[in-house]
Each structure stands twice: as C-alpha cells, then as structure tokens.
Motif scaffolding. Structure first.
Motif, PDB file in Angstrom:
ATOM      1  N   GLU A 121      19.724   3.119 -21.762  1.00  0.00           N
ATOM      2  CA  GLU A 121      19.414   3.227 -23.195  1.00  0.00           C
ATOM      3  C   GLU A 121      20.609   2.763 -24.034  1.00  0.00           C
ATOM      4  OE1 GLU A 121      19.327   5.749 -27.005  1.00  0.00           O
ATOM      5  OE2 GLU A 121      20.818   5.560 -25.448  1.00  0.00           O
ATOM      6  N   ARG A 122      21.824   3.140 -23.625  1.00  0.00           N
ATOM      7  CA  ARG A 122      23.021   2.724 -24.378  1.00  0.00           C
ATOM      8  C   ARG A 122      23.313   1.235 -24.165  1.00  0.00           C
ATOM      9  NH1 ARG A 122      24.331   6.526 -28.208  1.00  0.00           N
ATOM     10  NH2 ARG A 122      22.148   7.029 -27.894  1.00  0.00           N
ATOM     11  N   ALA A 167      37.054  -1.656 -13.245  1.00  0.00           N
ATOM     12  CA  ALA A 167      37.713  -0.616 -14.060  1.00  0.00           C
ATOM     13  C   ALA A 167      36.927  -0.371 -15.340  1.00  0.00           C
ATOM     14  CB  ALA A 167      39.148  -1.025 -14.383  1.00  0.00           C
ATOM     15  N   TYR A 168      36.394  -1.455 -15.911  1.00  0.00           N
ATOM     16  CA  TYR A 168      35.624  -1.303 -17.149  1.00  0.00           C
ATOM     17  C   TYR A 168      34.316  -0.550 -16.863  1.00  0.00           C
ATOM     18  CZ  TYR A 168      33.692  -2.337 -21.713  1.00  0.00           C
ATOM     19  OH  TYR A 168      33.164  -2.209 -22.967  1.00  0.00           O
ATOM     20  N   ARG A 169      33.700  -0.887 -15.717  1.00  0.00           N
ATOM     21  CA  ARG A 169      32.439  -0.215 -15.352  1.00  0.00           C
ATOM     22  C   ARG A 169      32.668   1.293 -15.215  1.00  0.00           C
ATOM     23  NH1 ARG A 169      31.269  -3.503 -11.377  1.00  0.00           N
ATOM     24  NH2 ARG A 169      31.915  -2.107  -9.704  1.00  0.00           N
ATOM     25  N   GLU A 170      33.809   1.644 -14.634  1.00  0.00           N
ATOM     26  CA  GLU A 170      34.142   3.070 -14.494  1.00  0.00           C
ATOM     27  C   GLU A 170      34.229   3.731 -15.880  1.00  0.00           C
ATOM     28  OE1 GLU A 170      37.602   3.650 -11.944  1.00  0.00           O
ATOM     29  OE2 GLU A 170      37.951   5.579 -12.939  1.00  0.00           O
ATOM     30  N   ALA A 171      34.829   2.999 -16.832  1.00  0.00           N
ATOM     31  CA  ALA A 171      34.950   3.537 -18.196  1.00  0.00           C
ATOM     32  C   ALA A 171      33.567   3.659 -18.847  1.00  0.00           C
ATOM     33  CB  ALA A 171      35.866   2.640 -19.025  1.00  0.00           C
ATOM     34  N   VAL A 172      32.682   2.711 -18.544  1.00  0.00           N
ATOM     35  CA  VAL A 172      31.324   2.756 -19.118  1.00  0.00           C
ATOM     36  C   VAL A 172      30.596   4.004 -18.615  1.00  0.00           C
ATOM     37  CG1 VAL A 172      29.049   1.633 -19.133  1.00  0.00           C
ATOM     38  CG2 VAL A 172      31.135   0.247 -19.404  1.00  0.00           C
ATOM     39  N   VAL A 173      30.696   4.255 -17.314  1.00  0.00           N
ATOM     40  CA  VAL A 173      30.025   5.440 -16.743  1.00  0.00           C
ATOM     41  C   VAL A 173      30.571   6.698 -17.424  1.00  0.00           C
ATOM     42  CG1 VAL A 173      29.792   6.830 -14.649  1.00  0.00           C
ATOM     43  CG2 VAL A 173      29.483   4.346 -14.525  1.00  0.00           C
ATOM     44  N   LYS A 174      31.887   6.757 -17.585  1.00  0.00           N
ATOM     45  CA  LYS A 174      32.491   7.949 -18.221  1.00  0.00           C
ATOM     46  C   LYS A 174      31.991   8.119 -19.649  1.00  0.00           C
ATOM     47  CE  LYS A 174      36.774   8.307 -15.642  1.00  0.00           C
ATOM     48  NZ  LYS A 174      38.137   7.767 -15.574  1.00  0.00           N
ATOM     49  N   GLU A 175      31.922   6.994 -20.376  1.00  0.00           N
ATOM     50  CA  GLU A 175      31.513   7.079 -21.788  1.00  0.00           C
ATOM     51  C   GLU A 175      30.036   7.503 -21.914  1.00  0.00           C
ATOM     52  OE1 GLU A 175      32.966   7.462 -24.392  1.00  0.00           O
ATOM     53  OE2 GLU A 175      32.298   6.261 -26.092  1.00  0.00           O
ATOM     54  N   VAL A 176      29.198   7.033 -20.982  1.00  0.00           N
ATOM     55  CA  VAL A 176      27.790   7.470 -20.998  1.00  0.00           C
ATOM     56  C   VAL A 176      27.734   8.989 -20.797  1.00  0.00           C
ATOM     57  CG1 VAL A 176      25.596   7.407 -19.741  1.00  0.00           C
ATOM     58  CG2 VAL A 176      26.826   5.272 -20.174  1.00  0.00           C
ATOM     59  N   ALA A 217      16.047   0.379 -27.704  1.00  0.00           N
ATOM     60  CA  ALA A 217      16.170   1.002 -29.026  1.00  0.00           C
ATOM     61  C   ALA A 217      16.751   2.399 -28.822  1.00  0.00           C
ATOM     62  CB  ALA A 217      14.795   1.096 -29.666  1.00  0.00           C
ATOM     63  N   PRO A 218      17.486   2.934 -29.836  1.00  0.00           N
ATOM     64  CA  PRO A 218      18.067   4.269 -29.658  1.00  0.00           C
ATOM     65  C   PRO A 218      16.985   5.325 -29.474  1.00  0.00           C
ATOM     66  CG  PRO A 218      18.356   3.494 -31.915  1.00  0.00           C
ATOM     67  CD  PRO A 218      17.785   2.351 -31.152  1.00  0.00           C
ATOM     68  N   GLU A 219      17.260   6.303 -28.636  1.00  0.00           N
ATOM     69  CA  GLU A 219      16.288   7.387 -28.411  1.00  0.00           C
ATOM     70  C   GLU A 219      16.932   8.724 -28.721  1.00  0.00           C
ATOM     71  OE1 GLU A 219      13.977   7.207 -24.810  1.00  0.00           O
ATOM     72  OE2 GLU A 219      14.025   5.005 -24.831  1.00  0.00           O
ATOM     73  N   GLY A 246      11.846   8.141 -22.590  1.00  0.00           N
ATOM     74  CA  GLY A 246      11.931   7.709 -21.191  1.00  0.00           C
ATOM     75  C   GLY A 246      12.987   6.663 -20.922  1.00  0.00           C
ATOM     76  N   GLY A 247      13.880   6.425 -21.887  1.00  0.00           N
ATOM     77  CA  GLY A 247      14.938   5.426 -21.665  1.00  0.00           C
ATOM     78  C   GLY A 247      14.371   4.029 -21.487  1.00  0.00           C
TER      79      GLY A 247
END
Ligand code: HEM
Length: 406
Positions: A256-257, A272-281, A382-384, A398-399
């Motif tokens: 969704e994000r 490393a960026y992917r790891e940051a994305v998971v954390k931010e989610v 779209a944002p949910e 439902g994302g």
C-alpha cells in the motif's frame, strides 16, 4: 488513583478499541495526555498506556516477575494452548523461550531465504497485470505457505484447509469480541481439528528421525528440544498465530505504501535501503498497537505508582508517531533509518524478555518478498485507512495495488 482516561462504560471503550482503534488511541492521547487509562474487555483490568521512550524502557526492562506478559496474553489461550509461550510467565516462560530461540536466530534464517524468494516469485507471477490485486489476501496465502514449509515442514492440503478455517475466525472482529467475552466453543472446535492434524504430523516427523540441516524445518528442532507432543503442538500453533497474520498484514501495508512512492521502489534493489524500507513500513503502520504486561506488584512508571493487578502497555502505535522522536512522523521516509533511532522509540516487535521471537523471520520474509516485488514491475496504489482485523491493524480495502509489467 489511576491516570485519567475515557469515562465511557467498559463496553463502549471496548467497541471503540475494536472498531476505531487508531482514532481512539489518538483521541485519548490528545485529551488525557500520557499516561492514560483504558477500561476494555480486551483485558481483565484497567490498562495504562505509555509511549515516551523512557517509560517504554522502564516497562520492557522491568523484572518479568513483576510485569507479566502471560497474564495479559491469556485471551490467546483458547487458540495457542496451555503450554504456549504466549501465556506462560516467569521461569516456565524463559525455559520455553530458550528451547524455541535457536532456530529463529538471524543467521539461521538466511538458510530459508531462497525458499521464501521462490514462493514470492511464484505468487507475484500469478497476479493479473494492470488490474487491482488485494495484496492482503495474497500475502495471507503466501505467509501461510512460508510458515507451513519453514516451521511445519509440510505442504499437506488437509492441514492447510484446517488452519485456514481456524484463522478465518480470528480475523472477524465481532467474533473476536465474542471470544474475548468468553464465547470460545466454535473456535475451540476449529482449533481441535488443527491440533489433530498437527499431532499426526508430529508423530510422522518423530518416526522419520530427521537429520538437522541448516535449512531443516523448525519443527525438527522443536522436537529435538521438547519433551511432549502436546507441547510441540502448542508451540506450532503459537508460531502460526503470532507469525502468520502479523507478517501478511505488514506486507500488505508495504505494498500500500510502495504503490504511492515510486522513488522508493526504484531503490528496492539496494539491500541496505530495502532494510530501511521494511523498518519504515513497520514504523508508520505497526500491525500490533500495544505490548501489554500485567502487574504482579505495584510499579512506578511516568511518575505514577500503579497498583498490582492492572495492566501497563507500551503503545506501539503512539510511540511510532511521536513528533518529538521522529520529526514529521506521518511522512513515509525510509531514509530516516540511515541513523539508528533512539532506543525504545522504535518497538514494532515489543521488547525485553518478551520481544518477538520471530522478528528475524519476519524481517527476512519481508525483505525477500519486497526484493522480488521490485523485480516484478511497477506498482500503483491509493492510501487506505487502518481497520482492525482481529488483533491486527490492517489496510481497510485489502491493500489494493495495480502491478504493471516492467
Ligand atoms: C512483521 C511481523 C511481526 C510483528 C510486527 C510481530 C510483533 C510482535 C510483538 C509486538 C510481540 C509482543 C512483544 C512484547 O510483548 O514485547 C510479538 C511476540 C511474539 N512473536 Fe511476533 N511479530 C511478527 C512476526 C512473527 C513471526 C514470523 C513469528 C514466528 C514465526 C513470531 C512469533 C512471536 C512469538 C512466539 C512471540 C511471543 C514471544 C514471547 O512471549 O516470549 N512473530 N511479536
């Protein structure tokens, strides 16, 4: 005297916490400040919520003999069983946790990543292109496959059907309220079918005397470390209950994000960026809102002495949106994790001796799925809004994302 909180009757507070959980938490924090007290049927006594890092630290580092998570998790007993790590406390909990920990270590999880990546590739390849996909459902199917293979070492369709029936009951909010109020019989029937299948699996596995390889399913290690079949059965159901919906929902939020942040998707190939994305989610959309403990003795936190018998809960949802910690907390900005966050500010997996046992598992799984997703094409979404689905906070529609070919 307990900290202030809403004056509505307990039933009304329960309804708000079930139907509008995040708005309710925000409203209470704004109106009463922190700490504040909720009175719901979610717990058998009032619950005091905190989110400031120092208060969270006090709760997570307190002696587990004083702050008991099992006492707050007893609503899970009908599903997870009497010897589940979720409902045990004290020495029994620690002993069970020690027996279960080794196969969940981050290093050990690496051996399973390729299997997760393959299952994710197959799943993503089956998605229609340029039409909406409800990622929550698809991720529920995927994370169930993953748990069945990696934890149970099985892909038996009969076991899968029994599990899906029991899980469907936990996702239904009105039914969950009924369960909290004690109407557990339908649920117990569904769980007993799962248990039957698991006992058959356990005895087959015991007979086969497996060799413990790095990528061996976790059940083999649990069998080697545990005494009785009933205990292993409770552990397996616990891992399913704690690890399936949480990971599926977090992945649905990730889609969704990501569908609204193409620049973030472009960089998903960088580990490393992917790891940051998971954390931010997990920061902006934590799937569990609280990590409660029950007080066995009076306990001081946030300048108050709370009496024995009440619950105290670090509020994950509020901790992750504190402006004083995060600066622009509502913005989705993985770059903020280039620097480690202040300790006890970021708590998607709870903390202390009860910290999520499957954190490395979940992070590995989310990493592998998002890596494959980035290769599958471009996403739009779209944002949910947040809607409660059982104990988890999920995307209301439902994302939904649209995937277009790369
Ligand atoms: C993104 C996915 C996940 C999230 C956000 C999550 C979050 C949490 C949280 C907040 C707790 C309570 C911690 C506390 O009270 O301090 C917890 C406990 C637990 N989780 Fe997870 N979890 C996830 C995935 C998993 C997975 C994949 C597994 C296993 C397969 C798992 C197994 C457990 C267990 C066994 C506990 C109880 C630990 C104890 O009481 O000692 N979780 N999790």
């Amino acid at each position: 005297m307990l900290p202030p909180g809403p004056r509505e009757p307990r039933a009304a507070q329960t309804a708000e916490f079930v139907v509008r959980p995040t708005a309710f938490l925000r409203r209470c924090a704004a109106r009463y400040g922190e700490p504040f007290t909720l009175r719901t049927h979610w717990a058998d006594a009032p619950m005091v919520l905190v989110s400031a890092p120092d208060d969270v630290r006090r709760v997570f580092t307190a002696s587990p003999d004083v702050l008991r998570a099992g006492g707050s998790g007893s609503i899970l007993e009908p599903f997870a069983g009497r010897s589940s790590i979720l409902v045990l406390d004290g020495d029994e909990h620690l002993a069970q946790r020690r027996r279960m920990l080794p196969p969940f270590h981050g290093e050990r999880m690496r051996a399973h990543r390729e299997l997760v990546a393959r299952l994710a590739r197959e799943e993503l390849a089956s998605w229609p292109r340029d039409r909406p996909v409800r990622t929550h459902e698809r991720m529920q199917a995927l994370t169930l496959d993953v748990i069945m293979r990696i934890v149970f070492g099985s892909s038996d369709p009969a076991l899968r059907i029994a599990i899906e029936r029991a899980l469907a009951l936990t996702r239904n909010a009105p039914r969950l309220v009924a369960m909290v109020l004690g109407a557990t019989s339908g649920f117990e029937r569904a769980v007993s079918v799962v248990d039957e299948q698991l006992f058959a699996l356990i005895s087959a596995r015991r007979r086969s005397t497996p060799v413990l390889r790095a990528d061996a399913p976790i059940i083999d290690e649990l069998l080697a470390a545990s005494s009785s079949d009933a205990e292993v059965c409770d552990q397996l159901v616990t891992l399913l209950a704690a690890g399936h919906e949480t990971t599926a929902t977090s992945l649905a939020w990730a889609f969704e994000r990501l569908g609204r942040h193409p620049r973030v998707v472009e960089r998903l190939g960088e580990p490393a960026y992917r790891e940051a994305v998971v954390k931010e989610v997990l920061r902006v959309r934590p799937v569990l809102s609280i990590a409660p403990r029950k007080l066995a003795e009076p306990f001081e936190v946030a300048g108050r002495v709370l009496p024995a018998g009440v619950h105290v809960a670090p509020c994950i949802y509020l901790a992750h949106r504190r402006a004083d910690t995060w600066g622009d907390p509502l913005a989705f900005r993985p770059e903020r994790f280039e620097e480690p966050p202040p300790s006890y500010a970021y708590i998607p997996f709870g903390g202390g001796t009860r910290r999520c046992l499957g954190a490395a598992f979940a992070l590995m799984e989310m990493d592998a799925v998002l890596d494959e997703a980035a290769k599958a094409g471009a996403f739009t979404s779209a944002p949910e809004r947040v809607r409660r689905r059982g104990v988890t906070l999920a995307p209301a529609r439902g994302g939904r994302v649209r995937l277009s070919a790369p």
